[in-house]
Design an enzyme around this catalytic site. Structure first.
Site, PDB file in Angstrom:
ATOM      1  N   ARG A 231      11.882  -6.265  32.441  1.00  0.00           N
ATOM      2  CA  ARG A 231      13.055  -6.848  33.090  1.00  0.00           C
ATOM      3  C   ARG A 231      12.696  -7.155  34.544  1.00  0.00           C
ATOM      4  O   ARG A 231      11.985  -6.375  35.191  1.00  0.00           O
ATOM      5  CB  ARG A 231      14.244  -5.872  33.063  1.00  0.00           C
ATOM      6  CG  ARG A 231      14.909  -5.709  31.717  1.00  0.00           C
ATOM      7  CD  ARG A 231      15.649  -6.987  31.272  1.00  0.00           C
ATOM      8  NE  ARG A 231      16.329  -6.815  30.003  1.00  0.00           N
ATOM      9  CZ  ARG A 231      15.828  -7.192  28.822  1.00  0.00           C
ATOM     10  NH1 ARG A 231      14.639  -7.749  28.749  1.00  0.00           N
ATOM     11  NH2 ARG A 231      16.524  -7.021  27.719  1.00  0.00           N
ATOM     12  N   HIS A 279      11.217 -16.120  29.989  1.00  0.00           N
ATOM     13  CA  HIS A 279      11.735 -15.027  29.138  1.00  0.00           C
ATOM     14  C   HIS A 279      11.542 -15.352  27.649  1.00  0.00           C
ATOM     15  O   HIS A 279      12.512 -15.411  26.876  1.00  0.00           O
ATOM     16  CB  HIS A 279      13.220 -14.754  29.454  1.00  0.00           C
ATOM     17  CG  HIS A 279      13.645 -13.360  29.054  1.00  0.00           C
ATOM     18  ND1 HIS A 279      14.527 -12.617  29.801  1.00  0.00           N
ATOM     19  CD2 HIS A 279      13.299 -12.588  28.003  1.00  0.00           C
ATOM     20  CE1 HIS A 279      14.708 -11.436  29.213  1.00  0.00           C
ATOM     21  NE2 HIS A 279      13.971 -11.401  28.110  1.00  0.00           N
TER      22      HIS A 279
HETATM   23  C1  GLV Z   1      14.535  -9.371  25.299  1.00  0.00           C
HETATM   24  O1  GLV Z   1      14.420  -9.408  26.475  1.00  0.00           O
HETATM   25  C2  GLV Z   1      14.944  -8.211  24.564  1.00  0.00           C
HETATM   26  O2  GLV Z   1      15.436  -7.256  25.173  1.00  0.00           O
HETATM   27  O3  GLV Z   1      14.768  -8.205  23.341  1.00  0.00           O
END
Ligand code: GLV
Length: 316
Positions: A231, A279
């Site tokens: 994160r 992401h």
């Molecule tokens: C993606 O970021 C997840 O938490 O699966």
């Protein structure tokens, strides 16, 4: 039983069809509803990715909530506020581990083979073979050794790099085939000192938020490469940029950011030794996730405790 799905990233029918298929295999009778289209339908189980608080607050008879991802930091505060008694269950790998292993392996090889240095030489049409660091001294450290961290660490181990890890407790989970030393988080700085590549795959909790600041990152050896696929808020972006500009750090591969999408004009975009992906390191796969969730629902129906129940106190 009724299952409600809230997933802004995937067409509802994909979830409906996959859940219906696996429910049929397990001989469970389910009705799957699109929570965005029918927000007032009361469900027994919810499958969610970043649901709106008012929808969750309006659900009165939920028996469990399944997070359609590995990290629960977005949904956990909503659960605490609106459904504190309802178990929250996260995906356990469900096809994401292999994707994460690919992502991390690419970054480790990129760093080891000095591809950023070659890109800089290429920009000046310079033909110059560079010295390769011996693999045996090229430690790859995993900060976080959950399903994602372990899948990636196994792959890097298979590529013959020495691996090490740092986790909250410093002890391996039962059955974990991890071959390197494991440091407790109280020895973070010592751990960082051995990481030529640091792979950040921690859950985001009040304890881990901002953990990788200037002081921590400056314990990495000179020239180290940082991979963050956990994160964004685990790491201070400005501190990372400062250490890159001072040439203490050699480069970074970043999939997650404090603010997503990463704003246009953010200095990370233009730092040549930072590689950015939006992401995508490990995407939730509908088929394997639906299969896993239906198996967990079947376990709950039998009165068993499925894996992946989030410990609200720990935050993951
Ligand atoms: C993606 O970021 C997840 O938490 O699966």
């Amino acid at each position: 039983m009724k299952l409600a799905v809230w997933d802004p990233d995937e067409p509802f029918r994909r979830w409906r069809d996959a859940l219906a298929q696996h429910a049929g295999e397990l001989r469970l009778a389910v009705e799957v509803v699109d929570a965005a289209a029918e927000p007032d339908e009361q469900a027994d189980f919810a499958l969610v990715w970043r649901p709106p608080a008012e929808w969750l607050a309006g659900q009165q008879r939920l028996r469990a909530v399944f997070n359609l991802g590995a990290g629960v930091d977005a949904v956990l505060p909503l659960m605490r506020a609106h459904a504190p008694q309802v178990p929250l269950i996260r995906l356990e790998d469900a096809g994401m581990g292999r994707q994460m292993a690919d992502y991390v392996a690419e970054a480790v090889l990129h760093a080891h083979r000095r591809m950023d240095d070659y890109a800089a030489l290429q920009a000046h049409a310079t033909w110059e073979p560079l010295v390769l660091a011996p693999r045996t001294g090229f430690g790859v450290g995993f900060l976080g050794l959950g399903h994602m961290g372990l899948a990636a660490a196994r792959r890097v181990q298979a590529l013959d790099f020495p691996v090490l890890a740092c986790t909250r407790s410093g002890t391996p989970r039962a059955g974990t085939d991890f071959d390197g030393p494991i440091y407790g988080i109280d020895r973070l700085y010592e751990f960082l000192g051995h990481c030529r590549v640091l792979v950040v795959l921690l859950p985001l909790t009040p304890e881990t938020r901002g953990l990788l600041d200037y002081g921590a990152l400056s314990h990495l050896p000179r020239g180290a490469h940082v991979v963050n696929a956990g994160r964004g808020a685990l790491l201070h972006e400005q501190d990372l940029l400062d250490l890159l500009e001072q040439q203490h750090l050699g480069g970074a591969t970043l999939d997650v950011f404090e603010h997503e999408p990463l704003p246009a004009g953010h200095p990370l975009w233009s730092q040549p030794r930072v590689r950015i992906t939006p992401h995508v390191a490990a995407h939730t796969l509908v088929g394997p996730s639906a299969a896993q969730i239906m198996r967990k629902i079947a376990a709950l129906e039998r009165g068993d405790h499925p894996g992946g129940i989030v410990d609200a106190r720990l935050g993951y």
